[in-house]
Design a protein around this motif. Structure first.
Motif, mmCIF file in Angstrom:
data_model
loop_
_atom_site.group_PDB
_atom_site.id
_atom_site.type_symbol
_atom_site.label_atom_id
_atom_site.label_comp_id
_atom_site.label_asym_id
_atom_site.label_seq_id
_atom_site.Cartn_x
_atom_site.Cartn_y
_atom_site.Cartn_z
ATOM 1 N N LYS A 77 0.823 -1.222 0.000
ATOM 2 C CA LYS A 77 0.000 0.000 0.000
ATOM 3 C C LYS A 77 0.850 1.262 0.000
ATOM 4 C CE LYS A 77 -3.838 0.838 2.003
ATOM 5 N NZ LYS A 77 -4.905 1.156 2.955
ATOM 6 N N THR B 107 2.908 4.060 -4.632
ATOM 7 C CA THR B 107 1.863 4.767 -5.379
ATOM 8 C C THR B 107 2.450 5.360 -6.661
ATOM 9 O OG1 THR B 107 2.256 6.899 -4.281
ATOM 10 C CG2 THR B 107 0.700 5.396 -3.211
ATOM 11 N N TRP C 117 -1.307 12.963 1.222
ATOM 12 C CA TRP C 117 -1.153 11.630 1.810
ATOM 13 C C TRP C 117 -0.696 11.754 3.270
ATOM 14 C CZ3 TRP C 117 2.510 7.497 -0.874
ATOM 15 C CH2 TRP C 117 2.293 6.249 -0.306
ATOM 16 N N TRP D 129 -11.873 14.502 -2.115
ATOM 17 C CA TRP D 129 -11.344 13.450 -2.990
ATOM 18 C C TRP D 129 -10.123 13.967 -3.745
ATOM 19 C CZ3 TRP D 129 -15.725 10.861 -6.370
ATOM 20 C CH2 TRP D 129 -16.793 10.461 -5.555
ATOM 21 N N THR E 246 -6.908 12.108 -6.538
ATOM 22 C CA THR E 246 -6.616 10.869 -7.275
ATOM 23 C C THR E 246 -5.200 10.406 -6.972
ATOM 24 O OG1 THR E 246 -8.103 11.471 -9.084
ATOM 25 C CG2 THR E 246 -6.412 9.815 -9.555
ATOM 26 N N VAL F 130 -9.481 8.814 -3.938
ATOM 27 C CA VAL F 130 -9.198 8.461 -2.547
ATOM 28 C C VAL F 130 -9.413 9.696 -1.662
ATOM 29 C CG1 VAL F 130 -7.411 6.771 -3.204
ATOM 30 C CG2 VAL F 130 -6.723 9.093 -2.623
ATOM 31 N N THR F 131 -9.560 9.440 -0.367
ATOM 32 C CA THR F 131 -9.427 10.502 0.633
ATOM 33 C C THR F 131 -8.260 10.088 1.527
ATOM 34 O OG1 THR F 131 -10.989 9.358 2.072
ATOM 35 C CG2 THR F 131 -11.894 11.080 0.663
ATOM 36 N N CYS F 132 -7.621 11.046 2.180
ATOM 37 C CA CYS F 132 -6.485 10.714 3.048
ATOM 38 C C CYS F 132 -6.717 11.253 4.448
ATOM 39 C CB CYS F 132 -5.187 11.313 2.511
ATOM 40 S SG CYS F 132 -4.763 10.803 0.840
ATOM 41 N N TYR G 288 -4.277 6.563 2.880
ATOM 42 C CA TYR G 288 -5.321 6.856 1.894
ATOM 43 C C TYR G 288 -6.405 5.793 1.987
ATOM 44 C CZ TYR G 288 -2.836 3.302 -0.878
ATOM 45 O OH TYR G 288 -2.229 2.146 -1.279
ATOM 46 N N LYS G 289 -7.599 6.182 1.581
ATOM 47 C CA LYS G 289 -8.726 5.250 1.574
ATOM 48 C C LYS G 289 -9.462 5.430 0.253
ATOM 49 C CE LYS G 289 -12.471 4.214 4.643
ATOM 50 N NZ LYS G 289 -13.560 5.113 4.469
ATOM 51 N N MET G 290 -9.637 4.329 -0.468
ATOM 52 C CA MET G 290 -10.332 4.425 -1.749
ATOM 53 C C MET G 290 -11.790 4.834 -1.528
ATOM 54 S SD MET G 290 -10.955 1.471 -4.568
ATOM 55 C CE MET G 290 -9.294 0.835 -4.562
ATOM 56 N N GLU H 2 -15.351 4.258 -2.171
ATOM 57 C CA GLU H 2 -15.978 3.004 -2.610
ATOM 58 C C GLU H 2 -17.420 3.202 -3.053
ATOM 59 O OE1 GLU H 2 -15.353 0.463 0.692
ATOM 60 O OE2 GLU H 2 -13.268 0.083 0.120
#
Ligand code: NAX
Length: 326
Positions: A150, A153, A253, A261, A263, A284-286, A291-293, A295
Motif C-alpha cells: 500500500k 503509489t 497523503w 477526494w 486521485t 481516494v481521501t487521506c 489513503y482510503k479508496m 468506494e
C-alpha cells in the motif's frame, strides 16, 4: 522542533527535480514546521549537476533544510527515508520501441524497489513519477516484498489537476470549489477523468455542463493529450506542473485531505473490477497518513468502456515486464 524527515528524490538533476527540491526544502510538502533531509539520487554522470543544485539549495538558506546527501547508489539514497519520490527514469530515445522502454525502466525500478526494501524506513511512502509511472510503481512494489504494498503509489495527480483546471474554465467557477473529481487508470492519454460525481457548491458539475459530446470529444482528449501539447508548445515536457502535482500528492497523503477526494495511483484491492495489485488511478481521501479508496461509485457503460481501455493498456504493460519479476 520536530525531528527531520528523510526524503529521497531520484532524478535530482533533472528538470522536475529542479522544480521540486526547492519547494520540499521550503516546507510546502510536509509542512512549515517540518525539517527535512534531502537524499538525492542520480546517475554517475549527473553528479556534478546535482552538486550545482545543492549549492543553490544552500544559497536559499532554508530554515527547514536540515541536511543533504548526493549519491549514485540507491542504498545510500534510500537509507532510512520516510518519503521517496522516484522521478528519474529512462526516457524514450530515438528508435526505441515501447517494449525496450518498458524493459529499461523495469530494470531501474527493480533495483530501486529492492534497495527500498533493504534500507528504507518500514513505513516509507513511495511516489513514482518517472514514466511509465504506474508500471514502474508496480515493479518497485513487487521488488520490495518486506514493505507494505500500500505504500507504493504512482502519480495521477497531474492528470487530476489538469482535469480540475479544464472544468473550472468550462463552468467559470474557481478550481478550489470543485469537489469529487476522479481520474481512473493509467497515467497516459488513456486515463479516464470522470466528473459524473463532481460538485460545485453542492451542484452537479455534470448537470451544469450537460454536454456528453464535450466530455467525450473535448474534455477527455484535452486532459489526455495535455502532456503532448506542453511538449509541442514548450519544447520540453511538463516539469513545474509535474513537481507541483508530486507535492500535492505527498502533502495530501501525509497531512490529509479533510474529506476531499483526490486521485492517487494505488495497488487495486480488486474494487471496481480492477484486478488485485494493478497500479491504478482511483479516487481516494487521506487521513492520518493513510489513503482510503472512495468506494461504491456507480460505473455506467461509457465509464466502464473508458476504464477497460486504460486497464487493458496497463495489463499489456504488466505482461511486458512479467518475465523480469520472477
Ligand atoms: P529529465 O530527463 O530532465 O531528468 C531525469 C533525471 O533522471 C536525469 O537527471 C537523469 O540523469 C536521471 N536518471 C535517469 N535514470 C536514473 C536512475 N536509474 N536513477 C537515478 N536517476 C536517474 O526528466 P524530467 O523532465 O525531470 O522527467 C522525469 C520523469 O518524469 C520522466 O520519466 C517523465 O516522463 C516523467 N513524467 C511523469 C509525469 C507524471 O505525471 N507521472 C509528468 C511529467 C513527466 O513527463
Amino acid at each position: 522542533m520536530k525531528a527531520p524527515v528523510r526524503v529521497a528524490v531520484t532524478g535530482a538533476a533533472g528538470q522536475i527535480g529542479y522544480s521540486l527540491l526547492f519547494r520540499i526544502a521550503s516546507g510546502e510538502m510536509l509542512g512549515k514546521d517540518q525539517p527535512v533531509i534531502l537524499q538525492l539520487l542520480d546517475l554517475p554522470q549527473a553528479q556534478t549537476a546535482v552538486k550545482g543544485v545543492m549549492m543553490e539549495l544552500e544559497d536559499c538558506a532554508f530554515p527547514l533544510l536540515a541536511g543533504m546527501v548526493a549519491t549514485d547508489d540507491p542504498e545510500v539514497a534510500f537509507k532510512d527515508v520516510q518519503v521517496a519520490l522516484l522521478v528519474g527514469a529512462r526516457p524514450r530515445s530515438k528508435g526505441m520501441e515501447r517494449k525496450d522502454l518498458l524493459t529499461a525502466n523495469a530494470e531501474i525500478f527493480t533495483v530501486q524497489g529492492a534497495a527500498l526494501n533493504k534500507v528504507a524506513d518500514r513505513n516509507v511512502k513511495v511516489l513514482v513519477v518517472g514514466n511509465p509511472a504506474n508500471t514502474n510503481a508496480y515493479i518497485a512494489m513487487k521488488s520490495a516484498p518486506d514493505l507494505n504494498p500500500k505504500n507504493f503509489t504512482a502519480m495521477l495527480r497531474l492528470d487530476h489537476n489538469r482535469a480540475l483546471s479544464q472544468l473550472a474554465a468550462k463552468t467559470g467557477k474557481p478550481v478550489a470549489a470543485i469537489e469529487k473529481l476522479a481520474v481512473w487508470g493509467n497515467h497516459s492519454p488513456t486515463m479516464y477523468a470522470d466528473y459524473r460525481f463532481a460538485t460545485i457548491d453542492g451542484q452537479s458539475v455534470k448537470d451544469m455542463i450537460n454536454d456528453h459530446e464535450w466530455n467525450r470529444d473535448v474534455f477527455l482528449p484535452t486532459v489526455g493529450k495535455r502532456g503532448a501539447a506542453i511538449i509541442e508548445a514548450r519544447g520540453l515536457s511538463s516539469a513545474a506542473s509535474a513537481a507541483n502535482a508530486a507535492i500535492d500528492h505527498i502533502r495530501d497523503w501525509v497531512l490529509g485531505t479533510n474529506g476531499k477526494w483526490v486521485t492517487m495511483g494505488i495497488p487495486s484491492d480488486g474494487s471496481y473490477g480492477i484486478p488485485k495489485d494493478v497500479m491504478f488511478g482511483f479516487p481516494v481521501t487521506c487521513e492520518n497518513g493513510e489513503y482510503k479508496m472512495v468506494e461504491g461509485l456507480e460505473i455506467d457503460q461509457f465509464s466502464r468502456d473508458c476504464i477497460n481501455v486504460t486497464l487493458n493498456e496497463l495489463e499489456e504493460e504488466r505482461a511486458g515486464v512479467a518475465h523480469l519479476l520472477g
